[in-house]
Design an enzyme around this catalytic site. Structure first.
Site, PDB file in Angstrom:
ATOM      1  N   ASN A   1      -2.992  11.317 -15.835  1.00  0.00           N
ATOM      2  CA  ASN A   1      -3.342  12.548 -15.130  1.00  0.00           C
ATOM      3  C   ASN A   1      -2.231  13.573 -15.353  1.00  0.00           C
ATOM      4  O   ASN A   1      -1.058  13.248 -15.155  1.00  0.00           O
ATOM      5  CB  ASN A   1      -3.483  12.237 -13.633  1.00  0.00           C
TER       6      ASN A   1
ATOM      7  N   TYR B   1       3.877   9.161 -11.389  1.00  0.00           N
ATOM      8  CA  TYR B   1       2.937   8.403 -10.548  1.00  0.00           C
ATOM      9  C   TYR B   1       2.095   7.445 -11.403  1.00  0.00           C
ATOM     10  O   TYR B   1       1.936   6.266 -11.067  1.00  0.00           O
ATOM     11  CB  TYR B   1       2.046   9.408  -9.814  1.00  0.00           C
TER      12      TYR B   1
ATOM     13  N   ASN C   1       0.811  -1.221   0.000  1.00  0.00           N
ATOM     14  CA  ASN C   1       0.000   0.000   0.000  1.00  0.00           C
ATOM     15  C   ASN C   1       0.844   1.271   0.000  1.00  0.00           C
ATOM     16  O   ASN C   1       0.385   2.311  -0.481  1.00  0.00           O
ATOM     17  CB  ASN C   1      -0.928  -0.022   1.224  1.00  0.00           C
TER      18      ASN C   1
END
Ligand code: NAI
Length: 441
Positions: free
Chosen positions: A340, A346, A281
């Site tokens: 994005n 990312y 995570n």
């Protein structure tokens, strides 16, 4: 961070005003709580075409075990399950319309519509066409159904292998999962737990980035499900990490996941019989448009979000650190699926996670009995998103079919479903937890 618009839209004047002004009308979602762990009410079970899920051990038996009252007719169902596995041509596809057209309106707020489809048959282009048609149907219905209700398509051949998935989707735990297509079949062993309320009893789990946010919620959900949790985070977050691990009765491992000896240190910290659930995570953002992005911003994001996921998965699998029946759940992002602006680093890292999952899943299942899946969160209310400028944050919250942001617990519940011992047939999936965000597929 509170979503004031959602609270306002739930009041009588709020409902009146938002309707008059044509503004989004989000419904506060019904989520899991210890007091209300499951839905109560009727489940409408419908069939289009000739089902392939019949027989004594078939779909009816599995639905009967969900605790909902299964009916062939219902005035006010909390859920509708339409078995469309037998839809093989355009005529039987019309039965999907005929079945759902009269009942969709009556599904209660925060209710579920689940369509069951068959795998696409490459040798039968009529079947493949109409089974693929179900995807467009489900995604469109998800966008128009409203009132906190969700719509999902499952592709399956065996209802028993889908029991943990059906229980998840037919519960408040899946509140923020909508518009998704989930494939079930193959993968690893499916083990029904002795107690469905404590599916991870006797099992151990490691969650990276567990000191706060989504990771903390994941560790809490796995502990609630009975797992002994090892909570990992950077040494700089040791105080918060100790507090989380202490509250959950787990252990803390202060470790930077990018350090070269991370795999060895994790192995040394694990219970002697190995680990059952590994949740990747930990993640960071270092946003800049590519023209302004220094190499360090690129490499730090790729290192935490992707390279360390590859390294620790490899280290644990090759050293037998994950037991047979184990689960790996990685964290992707809808930014990785849709792209994005300002996030080339990312999005590359998160798309990489999806690639890792799809390629490793069949091999890990065959060689180690371990499944590999990913969750792809959309806009989730965390410290990360609270820092986003107001206008962009509001857009992120509303640009999905449920008209609101998700909560860390929504990602945690999805992770817990993938970690479930009965979810062995769910493998290589990237499941979006995004309220059916308008971004991406
Ligand atoms: P967060 O920033 O609140 O928490 C991330 C945790 O990971 C922190 O405790 C941090 O210390 C830890 N961490 C960072 N680098 C680490 C390292 N090298 N070693 C060990 N631990 C490290 O983030 P949040 O929002 O809880 O996100 C969790 C995951 O979900 C991340 O992978 C993120 O990319 C992903 N995600 C989050 C979304 C959101 O809307 N919040 C949307 C999509 C994906």
């Amino acid at each position: 961070m509170t979503d004031r618009y959602l609270s306002f839209a739930g009041t009588a004047p709020g409902r009146f005003l938002t309707r008059r002004l044509g503004l989004p009308q989000p419904t506060a979602l019904h989520r899991w709580s210890a007091e209300h762990p499951s839905f109560e009410g009727e489940l409408l079970h419908l069939t289009a075409g000739k089902s392939s899920l019949q027989g004594p051990d078939g779909l009816a038996a599995v639905l009967g075990r969900t605790g909902l009252g299964v009916r062939a007719e219902s005035e006010r169902p909390i859920a509708v399950v339409l078995d469309a596995t037998g839809v093989t041509d355009v005529d039987t596809l019309a039965e999907v319309h005929a079945s759902l057209h009269p009942v969709v309106r009556s599904v209660t707020d925060s209710g579920r519509v689940i369509v069951l489809g068959a795998p696409l048959d490459a040798a039968d282009h009529h079947q493949a066409a109409v089974q693929q048609a179900l995807e467009g149907f489900v995604r469109s219905l998800g966008k128009e159904i409203g009132r906190g209700r969700t719509v999902t398509l499952l592709r399956l051949t065996d209802a028993n292998a889908a029991e943990s998935t059906l229980r998840f989707l037919l519960s408040p735990k899946s509140a923020y999962v909508s518009g998704q297509v989930i494939g079930i079949g193959g993968g690893a062993e499916v083990t029904a737990p002795e107690d469905w309320a404590l599916p991870l009893a006797g099992r151990s789990a490691l969650v990276t980035g567990a000191a706060r946010g989504i990771g903390e919620a994941v560790a809490a959900a796995l502990a609630r499900d009975g797992a002994r949790v090892v909570c990992l985070d950077v040494p700089g977050a040791a105080a918060e990490l100790d507090a989380v691990a202490g509250r959950l009765g787990g252990t803390a491992l202060a470790l930077d996941i990018t350090s070269p000896d991370a795999g060895a240190r994790i192995l040394a910290a694990l219970p002697s019989d190995g680990l059952d659930v590994l949740v990747h995570n930990a993640g960071i953002t270092r946003d800049r448009r590519l023209v302004n992005m220094a190499a360090e911003r690129w490499s730090s994001v790729l290192d935490v979000n992707l390279a360390s996921v590859l390294r620790t998965s490899d280290a644990l699998l090759s050293a037998g650190g994950l037991r047979h029946g184990g689960r790996i759940v990685a964290t992707a992002s809808i930014a990785g699926l849709a792209g994005n602006a300002g996030q080339t680093n990312y999005a590359a890292s998160k798309a990489g996670v999806a690639g890792l999952v799809r390629a490793l899943a069949p091999r890990a299942a065959a060689e180690h009995g371990v499944t590999v899946n990913a969750v792809a969160p959309g806009f989730i209310e965390t410290k990360m998103t609270a820092a986003v400028p107001l206008f962009i944050r509001e857009a992120g919250r509303r640009m999905n079919s449920l008209g609101q942001g998700g909560l860390p617990v929504d990602v945690a519940e999805t992770t817990a479903w993938l970690a479930h011992p009965a979810s062995g047939a769910v493998n290589g999936q990237v499941v979006r937890v995004c309220g059916q965000s308008l971004l991406g597929a």
